[in-house]
Design a protein around this motif. Structure first.
Motif, PDB file in Angstrom:
ATOM      1  N   SER A   1      34.211  38.453  53.708  1.00 24.12           N
ATOM      2  CA  SER A   1      34.535  37.153  54.024  1.00 24.12           C
ATOM      3  C   SER A   1      35.703  36.904  53.357  1.00 24.12           C
ATOM      4  O   SER A   1      36.035  37.486  52.740  1.00 24.12           O
ATOM      5  CB  SER A   1      33.557  35.907  53.398  1.00 24.12           C
ATOM      6  OG  SER A   1      34.765  35.113  53.274  1.00 24.12           O
ATOM      7  N   ASP A   2      37.146  36.478  53.694  1.00 24.01           N
ATOM      8  CA  ASP A   2      37.968  36.111  53.048  1.00 24.01           C
ATOM      9  C   ASP A   2      38.015  35.174  52.105  1.00 24.01           C
ATOM     10  O   ASP A   2      39.610  34.386  51.691  1.00 24.01           O
ATOM     11  CB  ASP A   2      39.623  36.508  54.361  1.00 24.01           C
ATOM     12  CG  ASP A   2      39.603  37.823  54.874  1.00 24.01           C
ATOM     13  OD1 ASP A   2      38.945  38.386  53.695  1.00 24.01           O
ATOM     14  OD2 ASP A   2      40.551  37.755  55.424  1.00 24.01           O
ATOM     15  N   SER A   3      37.421  34.316  52.065  1.00 28.42           N
ATOM     16  CA  SER A   3      37.370  33.371  51.429  1.00 28.42           C
ATOM     17  C   SER A   3      36.196  33.536  50.044  1.00 28.42           C
ATOM     18  O   SER A   3      35.535  34.532  49.519  1.00 28.42           O
ATOM     19  CB  SER A   3      36.793  31.543  51.775  1.00 28.42           C
ATOM     20  OG  SER A   3      35.311  32.479  52.585  1.00 28.42           O
TER      21      SER A   3
ATOM     22  N   ASN B   1      37.329  39.358  44.285  1.00 27.51           N
ATOM     23  CA  ASN B   1      37.394  38.171  42.560  1.00 27.51           C
ATOM     24  C   ASN B   1      36.119  38.178  41.758  1.00 27.51           C
ATOM     25  O   ASN B   1      35.913  37.887  41.263  1.00 27.51           O
ATOM     26  CB  ASN B   1      38.281  37.450  42.407  1.00 27.51           C
ATOM     27  CG  ASN B   1      37.647  36.607  43.121  1.00 27.51           C
ATOM     28  OD1 ASN B   1      36.818  36.104  43.914  1.00 27.51           O
ATOM     29  ND2 ASN B   1      38.364  35.087  42.724  1.00 27.51           N
ATOM     30  N   ALA B   2      35.649  39.329  42.812  1.00 23.92           N
ATOM     31  CA  ALA B   2      33.660  38.985  42.685  1.00 23.92           C
ATOM     32  C   ALA B   2      33.072  40.230  41.948  1.00 23.92           C
ATOM     33  O   ALA B   2      34.276  41.656  42.046  1.00 23.92           O
ATOM     34  CB  ALA B   2      32.991  38.676  43.665  1.00 23.92           C
ATOM     35  N   ASP B   3      31.872  40.030  41.154  1.00 22.53           N
ATOM     36  CA  ASP B   3      31.391  41.425  40.974  1.00 22.53           C
ATOM     37  C   ASP B   3      31.086  41.686  41.759  1.00 22.53           C
ATOM     38  O   ASP B   3      30.451  43.161  42.106  1.00 22.53           O
ATOM     39  CB  ASP B   3      30.316  41.171  39.690  1.00 22.53           C
ATOM     40  CG  ASP B   3      31.106  40.316  38.351  1.00 22.53           C
ATOM     41  OD1 ASP B   3      32.118  41.226  38.247  1.00 22.53           O
ATOM     42  OD2 ASP B   3      30.510  39.583  37.646  1.00 22.53           O
TER      43      ASP B   3
ATOM     44  N   GLY C   1      33.964  38.486  49.386  1.00 24.49           N
ATOM     45  CA  GLY C   1      35.136  37.850  48.817  1.00 24.49           C
ATOM     46  C   GLY C   1      35.996  38.075  49.011  1.00 24.49           C
ATOM     47  O   GLY C   1      37.525  38.605  48.223  1.00 24.49           O
ATOM     48  N   TRP C   2      36.777  39.569  49.738  1.00 23.85           N
ATOM     49  CA  TRP C   2      37.446  40.072  49.753  1.00 23.85           C
ATOM     50  C   TRP C   2      38.508  39.873  50.323  1.00 23.85           C
ATOM     51  O   TRP C   2      38.320  38.971  51.190  1.00 23.85           O
ATOM     52  CB  TRP C   2      37.666  41.597  50.571  1.00 23.85           C
ATOM     53  CG  TRP C   2      36.290  42.357  50.243  1.00 23.85           C
ATOM     54  CD1 TRP C   2      35.375  42.865  49.997  1.00 23.85           C
ATOM     55  CD2 TRP C   2      37.312  43.370  49.232  1.00 23.85           C
ATOM     56  NE1 TRP C   2      34.913  44.295  48.919  1.00 23.85           N
ATOM     57  CE2 TRP C   2      36.290  44.149  48.660  1.00 23.85           C
ATOM     58  CE3 TRP C   2      38.580  43.590  48.760  1.00 23.85           C
ATOM     59  CZ2 TRP C   2      36.363  45.719  47.984  1.00 23.85           C
ATOM     60  CZ3 TRP C   2      38.572  44.729  47.805  1.00 23.85           C
ATOM     61  CH2 TRP C   2      37.095  44.917  47.681  1.00 23.85           C
TER      62      TRP C   2
ATOM     63  N   GLU D   1      39.037  41.174  40.068  1.00 26.87           N
ATOM     64  CA  GLU D   1      38.827  42.880  39.687  1.00 26.87           C
ATOM     65  C   GLU D   1      38.920  43.999  40.378  1.00 26.87           C
ATOM     66  O   GLU D   1      38.559  45.350  39.923  1.00 26.87           O
ATOM     67  CB  GLU D   1      36.701  42.162  39.207  1.00 26.87           C
ATOM     68  CG  GLU D   1      36.997  41.799  38.520  1.00 26.87           C
ATOM     69  CD  GLU D   1      35.721  41.398  38.147  1.00 26.87           C
ATOM     70  OE1 GLU D   1      34.250  41.795  38.112  1.00 26.87           O
ATOM     71  OE2 GLU D   1      34.683  40.334  37.456  1.00 26.87           O
ATOM     72  N   GLN D   2      38.798  44.459  42.153  1.00 32.61           N
ATOM     73  CA  GLN D   2      38.718  45.087  42.508  1.00 32.61           C
ATOM     74  C   GLN D   2      39.604  44.832  43.503  1.00 32.61           C
ATOM     75  O   GLN D   2      40.452  44.418  44.079  1.00 32.61           O
ATOM     76  CB  GLN D   2      37.674  44.804  43.793  1.00 32.61           C
ATOM     77  CG  GLN D   2      36.218  45.003  42.791  1.00 32.61           C
ATOM     78  CD  GLN D   2      35.307  45.275  43.328  1.00 32.61           C
ATOM     79  OE1 GLN D   2      34.549  46.413  44.245  1.00 32.61           O
ATOM     80  NE2 GLN D   2      34.673  44.680  43.301  1.00 32.61           N
ATOM     81  N   ILE D   3      41.133  46.446  44.299  1.00 29.03           N
ATOM     82  CA  ILE D   3      41.623  45.999  45.255  1.00 29.03           C
ATOM     83  C   ILE D   3      40.662  47.906  45.729  1.00 29.03           C
ATOM     84  O   ILE D   3      40.455  48.336  45.544  1.00 29.03           O
ATOM     85  CB  ILE D   3      42.881  46.882  44.420  1.00 29.03           C
ATOM     86  CG1 ILE D   3      43.851  46.519  45.318  1.00 29.03           C
ATOM     87  CG2 ILE D   3      43.277  48.281  43.793  1.00 29.03           C
ATOM     88  CD1 ILE D   3      45.062  46.522  45.258  1.00 29.03           C
TER      89      ILE D   3
END
Length: 274
Positions: free
Chosen positions: A27-29, A65-67, A71-72, A106-108
């Motif tokens: 999801s983008d949300s 911003n998720a572990d 949430g992408w 946290e990730q890209i």
């Protein structure tokens, strides 16, 4: 003289990159509830490699911003081919920017399309095979802290020399593999070193070395001998010049200071003949 120029250990920890198949339905949300926002800008540059071109086709750039693998958020969809070897000697390209809710991302990941990625060697173009599938996500941890009303510039150092692997298996029809090696840094926390090399026909590689580790590299411009080493943490470095023209001797300049958000101009480094 220092002898470990090809042992690259980038500024930020080089992350073991996970190759992810596209189309997992993220999801983008779900990036938080804060009403405060800042800007994330993603730039890319490259270390030199002994190829004529290293082309990667970037479909999209996303952060999380998720572990977990949810949430992408899509930063940009460039749908564009980039020759990494044009992004050396201080040159960068903006992969995208986006207003995001404040917080730590946290990730890209870069979604890279295999079908339009290639390498040119001795004038001949070869496909770059990406082992996990035709469309993949190159993911790494960054911990980018987005603050309200501030632009955070994330600098990605895509190391083409280490990312391209020659398989040497002609029977499979696959000769070159792309196994991305990327380091990431907050541009606001780094500085640069610049200068020029004479004679220009020395055609040298230039390295920034600290504690016996090569932390940045480039190749001097073939027209005027200028060079720029970017994305360096504050500290003291040795600038090592290694000519590809055997007529000239290598040279080391020690005690070169790097200060955050500044460029240390070394002037001209004159090489001696053998």
């Amino acid at each position: 003289m220092l002898s470990k120029k090809l042992s690259f250990v980038p500024i930020a920890v080089i992350f073991a990159l996970s190759i992810l198949i596209v189309g997992c339905g993220e999801s983008d949300s779900g990036v938080g509830v804060s009403s405060e926002t800042g800007i994330l800008e993603v730039q890319m540059h490259d270390a030199p490699a002994n190829y004529e071109e290293v082309n990667i086709f970037v479909k999209s750039v996303e952060v999380n911003n998720a572990d977990t693998d949810t949430g992408w958020v899509i930063i940009n969809e460039p749908q564009q081919k980039y020759d990494l070897l044009e992004l050396t000697n201080g040159a960068t390209t903006v992969l995208g920017s986006k207003e995001l809710e404040a917080g730590t991302y946290e990730q890209i990941r870069l979604i890279v399309t295999q079908a339009q990625s290639s390498i040119v060697v001795d004038g001949k173009s070869h496909d770059l095979f990406i082992p996990s599938g035709p469309q993949t996500g190159v993911k790494l941890s960054v911990n980018a802290e987005i603050k309200p009303d501030i632009t955070y510039t994330l600098l990605l150092d895509f190391d083409a020399a280490r990312s391209v692997v020659e398989r040497g298996n002609e029977k499979s029809g696959v000769r070159y593999l792309l196994k991305p090696v990327i380091s990431a840094s907050n541009q606001a926390e780094t500085g640069n070193i610049a200068g020029s090399i004479e004679p220009v026909d020395a055609n040298p590689f230039v390295y920034a070395i600290a504690d016996s580790d090569t932390l940045s590299s480039t190749k001097a411009d073939t027209s005027d001998g200028s060079f720029k080493l970017i994305g360096l943490e504050e500290g003291t470095y040795t600038v090592s010049v290694d000519p590809t023209n055997d007529t000239y001797q290598a040279s080391d300049t020690s005690g070169v200071e790097v200060t955050i958000d500044e460029t240390n101009e070394l002037g001209t480094i004159q090489l001696s003949r053998n």
